[in-house]
Design a protein around this motif. Structure first.
Motif, PDB file in Angstrom:
ATOM      1  N   ASP A  12     -26.200   7.807  14.130  1.00 42.38           N
ATOM      2  CA  ASP A  12     -26.783   6.558  13.620  1.00 42.38           C
ATOM      3  C   ASP A  12     -28.187   6.803  13.072  1.00 42.38           C
ATOM      4  OD1 ASP A  12     -26.719   3.846  13.049  1.00 42.38           O
ATOM      5  OD2 ASP A  12     -27.576   3.278  14.990  1.00 42.38           O
ATOM      6  N   GLY A  13     -28.575   5.956  12.110  1.00 46.38           N
ATOM      7  CA  GLY A  13     -29.946   5.989  11.596  1.00 46.38           C
ATOM      8  C   GLY A  13     -30.097   6.543  10.184  1.00 46.38           C
ATOM      9  N   ARG A  16     -31.938   3.805   7.901  1.00 45.71           N
ATOM     10  CA  ARG A  16     -33.366   3.629   8.220  1.00 45.71           C
ATOM     11  C   ARG A  16     -34.168   4.869   7.859  1.00 45.71           C
ATOM     12  NH1 ARG A  16     -32.478   2.264  14.140  1.00 45.71           N
ATOM     13  NH2 ARG A  16     -30.367   2.897  13.561  1.00 45.71           N
ATOM     14  N   ARG A  63     -20.212  -4.111   5.724  1.00 40.60           N
ATOM     15  CA  ARG A  63     -21.374  -3.753   4.886  1.00 40.60           C
ATOM     16  C   ARG A  63     -21.094  -4.072   3.417  1.00 40.60           C
ATOM     17  NH1 ARG A  63     -24.087   1.609   7.545  1.00 40.60           N
ATOM     18  NH2 ARG A  63     -23.999   0.814   9.681  1.00 40.60           N
TER      19      ARG A  63
HETATM   20 MG    MG Z   1     -26.629   1.983  12.163  1.00 39.07          MG
END
Ligand code: MG
Ligand code: IPE
Ligand code: IPE
Length: 228
Positions: A12-13, A16, A63
């Motif tokens: 994850d990430g 960002r 999404r």
């Molecule tokens: Mg995520």
């Protein structure tokens, strides 16, 4: 010292990581794909037998279409490009999740790679694609209810044998990158006694050095499995 047989990672990430660099989210996904390659090779070279990576969840369809389309294209590109990595490193490729909904080129590539690597014996790298633990358990129950077992004494092992992960051992260590402390519908059955590790590092920055440190601390943990 604990043995590490099955490592699972919630990658994850990506978004960002890109956003704080003023880049589009897709750049984060591209960088993330490179890390998948590095971590996989490292695991193969370090005698880990099973690596299961959460790449796309049953909830990720929520999404924007442009991001979903990009992820599908990236996945196909990744599998084509990395075919040699699997072949040269004796890595077996597997997919879990409901891949029926994918487009034909992607489904074909997944099947081709599973088939051409099925005899490989170093690492089994599994990508969880359109995977959700509740969906997996629901599909398993549908399968079992179509042909109900005569007796229910061994139902627990029957369920385990009918999950997507039927031929894998339980997860020993689950790592989530990106700072969130949640499971997001990943391998709920299989992580019953896994050690959990959450790191703030965004996936594109995750390194084999950090992985190696996490594994060192995992090896020293006392795992009791309910005993003393
Ligand atoms: Mg995520
Ligand atoms: C993980 O990164 C990859 C997928 C879920 C496909 P994210 O895309 O969730 O990145 P963040 O969490 O928004 O930063
Ligand atoms: C989990 O990440 C799924 C993958 C890494 C593929 P998400 O970004 O989808 O999870 P939430 O929405 O933060 O729980």
């Amino acid at each position: 010292m604990n043995n590490l047989n099955h490592l699972a990672i919630i990658m994850d990430g990506n978004g960002r990581w890109a956003q704080i660099r003023n880049k589009p989210r897709k750049i984060g996904h591209q960088e993330g794909a490179k890390v998948v390659r590095d971590i996989t090779i490292w695991c193969a070279k370090n005698s880990i037998k099973y690596l299961t990576l959460f790449a796309f969840s049953t909830e990720n369809w929520k999404r924007p279409k442009a991001e979903v389309d990009f992820l599908m294209k990236l996945l196909l590109k990744y599998l084509k490009k990395e075919k040699n990595t699997y072949l040269q490193n004796n890595i077996r490729f597997k997919a879990i999740g409901n891949i029926e909904v994918f487009n034909n080129p992607l489904k074909d590539m997944i099947c081709e790679l599973e088939e051409s690597t099925k005899m490989h014996t170093s690492l089994t790298q599994t990508l969880a694609l359109n995977y959700g633990s509740r969906d997996e358990i629901t599909r398993t129950f549908k399968k079992l209810l179509k042909n109900p077992p005569q007796e229910l004494e061994n139902l627990e092992s029957l369920i385990a044998k009918n999950l997507d992960t039927c031929d894998f051992p339980d997860v020993d260590l689950l790592i989530r990158t990106g700072g969130e402390m949640r499971i997001s519908n990943f391998l709920l059955w299989q992580i019953s006694y896994a050690e959990l590790y959450f790191t703030p590092t965004y996936w594109p920055e995750f390194s084999t050095t950090e992985l190696s440190d996490i594994i060192k601390s995992y090896k020293k943990k006392e795992r009791r499995f309910g005993g003393l």
